[in-house]
Design an enzyme around this catalytic site. Structure first.
Site, PDB file in Angstrom:
ATOM      1  N   HIS A   8       3.601   1.320  -8.194  1.00 12.06           N
ATOM      2  CA  HIS A   8       2.635   0.589  -8.370  1.00 12.06           C
ATOM      3  C   HIS A   8       1.829   0.636  -9.182  1.00 12.06           C
ATOM      4  O   HIS A   8       1.106  -0.394  -9.805  1.00 12.06           O
ATOM      5  CB  HIS A   8       1.921   0.695  -6.865  1.00 12.06           C
ATOM      6  CG  HIS A   8       2.636   0.733  -5.403  1.00 12.06           C
ATOM      7  ND1 HIS A   8       3.266   1.723  -4.766  1.00 12.06           N
ATOM      8  CD2 HIS A   8       3.356  -0.636  -4.916  1.00 12.06           C
ATOM      9  CE1 HIS A   8       3.909   1.120  -3.777  1.00 12.06           C
ATOM     10  NE2 HIS A   8       3.937  -0.057  -3.691  1.00 12.06           N
ATOM     11  N   GLY A  61       0.585  -1.353   0.041  1.00 14.14           N
ATOM     12  CA  GLY A  61      -0.015  -0.104  -0.048  1.00 14.14           C
ATOM     13  C   GLY A  61       0.739   1.382   0.132  1.00 14.14           C
ATOM     14  O   GLY A  61       1.926   1.333  -0.297  1.00 14.14           O
ATOM     15  N   GLN A  83      13.938  -9.243  -4.268  1.00 15.86           N
ATOM     16  CA  GLN A  83      12.411  -9.899  -3.921  1.00 15.86           C
ATOM     17  C   GLN A  83      12.278 -10.546  -5.365  1.00 15.86           C
ATOM     18  O   GLN A  83      11.545 -11.891  -5.169  1.00 15.86           O
ATOM     19  CB  GLN A  83      11.622  -8.878  -3.592  1.00 15.86           C
ATOM     20  CG  GLN A  83      10.219  -9.303  -3.504  1.00 15.86           C
ATOM     21  CD  GLN A  83       9.283  -8.303  -3.082  1.00 15.86           C
ATOM     22  OE1 GLN A  83       9.124  -8.037  -1.705  1.00 15.86           O
ATOM     23  NE2 GLN A  83       8.718  -7.407  -3.892  1.00 15.86           N
TER      24      GLN A  83
END
Lengths: 286, 286
Positions: free
Chosen positions: B37, B31, B156
């Site tokens: 994003h 978020g 990641q």
């Protein structure tokens, strides 16, 4: 009945049946099938449209001094037995198919804590990490609606259920009752390793579990005394070498001193090089 | 656009669209959305029919002294931004929904080895275990065809790709380019924590990465010297506190001494309490 060897074949097979609205049941095994496995197949066929059995002796769940190399394998015999019980497909991958990095190793593991610290988890370090990792992979490959596991490996059922809950895996775990030989010995692929004397003395396992269940029925609530009695009974057999006899909570496998909740009486005993496990659920009626 | 809070709601939503033959794209986030994003959302909408964003600040991937409590959260603002980029659904679970055992803990973890030993993995023990565990859960809940991850968290991406391969997770990982502010600073939810001086000095990160890329274009092949030059450039900024500057193989994140293969130049630098990461892929034309 069809035998599939690659992951792509399984995905294609499952996809085809899913498109037809069929539900999928998975029966994970290490092969060398016996009646216990076949009872899982029958339950899968009752509860799902398509029953797939995986046959894979998973190196990741064997310790360095365990019986990975000598574990019995016979795909020809297994496929006939599985077909006779109604299986639709067998997934029989090679070690390299499941662990393409080589050496039967994986950089990624699924680890379940706490419920793996006791019983077979204490005796076989890394065993359940290997089990939960390979079962994760099988679930991801087959995407079954239900998966069928025998309660002889009661701890395995608890570990897999914990993993499924914790990782939100969309599968229902169906635990299935232990199947026994007529004389009480729990069915196991490792039973073939027992010689006549060991085979006959191994009957003490189911006999002592039965004895314990009767004592509980008669009012015994002292778990420590009960485990000691089971242990003493087993020790009467000269070929029996006890690994553990333990009474634990069914919920989280924590040790119990008093039988005030559903309990698992579990044991592992060696006869020669063969390590057998067995267990019984102790129901306490208050 | 719909906001879903429970796992059952997500499964129902996904099931409904699957039945209509739709493909599903997942954009996992914590978020406090920024352009980075939103670029993931746009790529998800280009490549899949239904784009679902998860918004979950995952306690499992924060260390005890890290910024879990202060990590910025604003679901109202996030849902407007995500909707403007075309998202179809947001999954915004509570900590207890994701970790019902309480305390944001799980008995089950997914662990990826080797590629987690370096870079942020070395600096943040347990971080990637938390990431791979929560991403496993999200994959099991959403069952996406594709999942979209930003390359700002390059390690990641490598970790998740390794996990997906090792566990046979049926999802395609789509790595997406880093999105930067006009002045070069990589977009990050943590940028809001920077004061004016920090913000201005933080430009050294992208500047030094750019400098390194140019040196490689000019023929530099000594990875150790190149990393030292980047480090020296960053150290010129008095507010910059270097966590690491490293050049590693793109394949397995092992340290490189010579630029003889595709390499990742990655860095983590603190400005005050705020830890920023950035990286660039160094292409060597032989």
């Amino acid at each position: 009945m069809i035998i599939l060897h690659t992951i792509a074949e399984v995905r294609q097979y499952v996809h085809t049946h899913r498109m037809q609205g069929k539900t999928i049941g998975l029966v994970p095994t290490m092969g060398y099938l016996h009646e216990g496995h076949l009872s899982l197949v029958r339950q899968a066929k009752e509860q799902t449209d398509i029953a797939i059995m995986s046959i894979f002796v998973n190196p990741l769940q064997f310790g360095p001094n365990e019986d990975f190399d000598s574990y019995p394998r016979d795909l020809e015999r297994d496929s006939q037995l599985a077909a006779s019980a109604g299986i639709d497909a067998i997934f029989a991958p090679s070690v390299d198919t499941m662990y393409p990095a080589g050496n039967g190793k994986s950089l990624t593991h699924v680890d379940v804590e706490v419920v793996t610290d006791t019983l077979c988890g204490a005796a076989r370090p890394g065993h359940f990490r290997g089990v939960s990792t390979v079962v994760s992979k099988l679930f991801n490959i087959v995407l079954p609606d239900k998966a069928f596991f025998g309660l002889k490996d009661a701890q395995q059922v608890v570990v897999i259920q914990q993993m499924v809950r914790d990782l939100d895996i969309p599968v229902e775990i169906v635990p299935c009752a232990i199947v026994r030989e007529p004389d009480g010995l729990a069915m196991s692929s490792r039973n073939v390793f027992l010689n006549d004397d060991q085979r006959s003395q191994a009957l003490v396992l189911s006999r002592s579990l039965q004895m314990a269940a009767e004592r509980v029925q008669q009012g015994e609530r002292d778990a420590v005394a009960l485990a000691a009695a089971v242990r003493a009974t087993i020790e009467e057999q000269p070929l029996a070498d006890i690994d553990y006899v333990q009474i634990v909570s069914m919920r989280d496998l924590s040790p119990l001193h008093t039988l005030d909740q559903p309990a698992l009486l579990a044991l592992a005993v060696r006869f020669g090089k063969t390590r057998l496990i067995d267990n019984i659920v102790l129901h306490v009626h208050r």
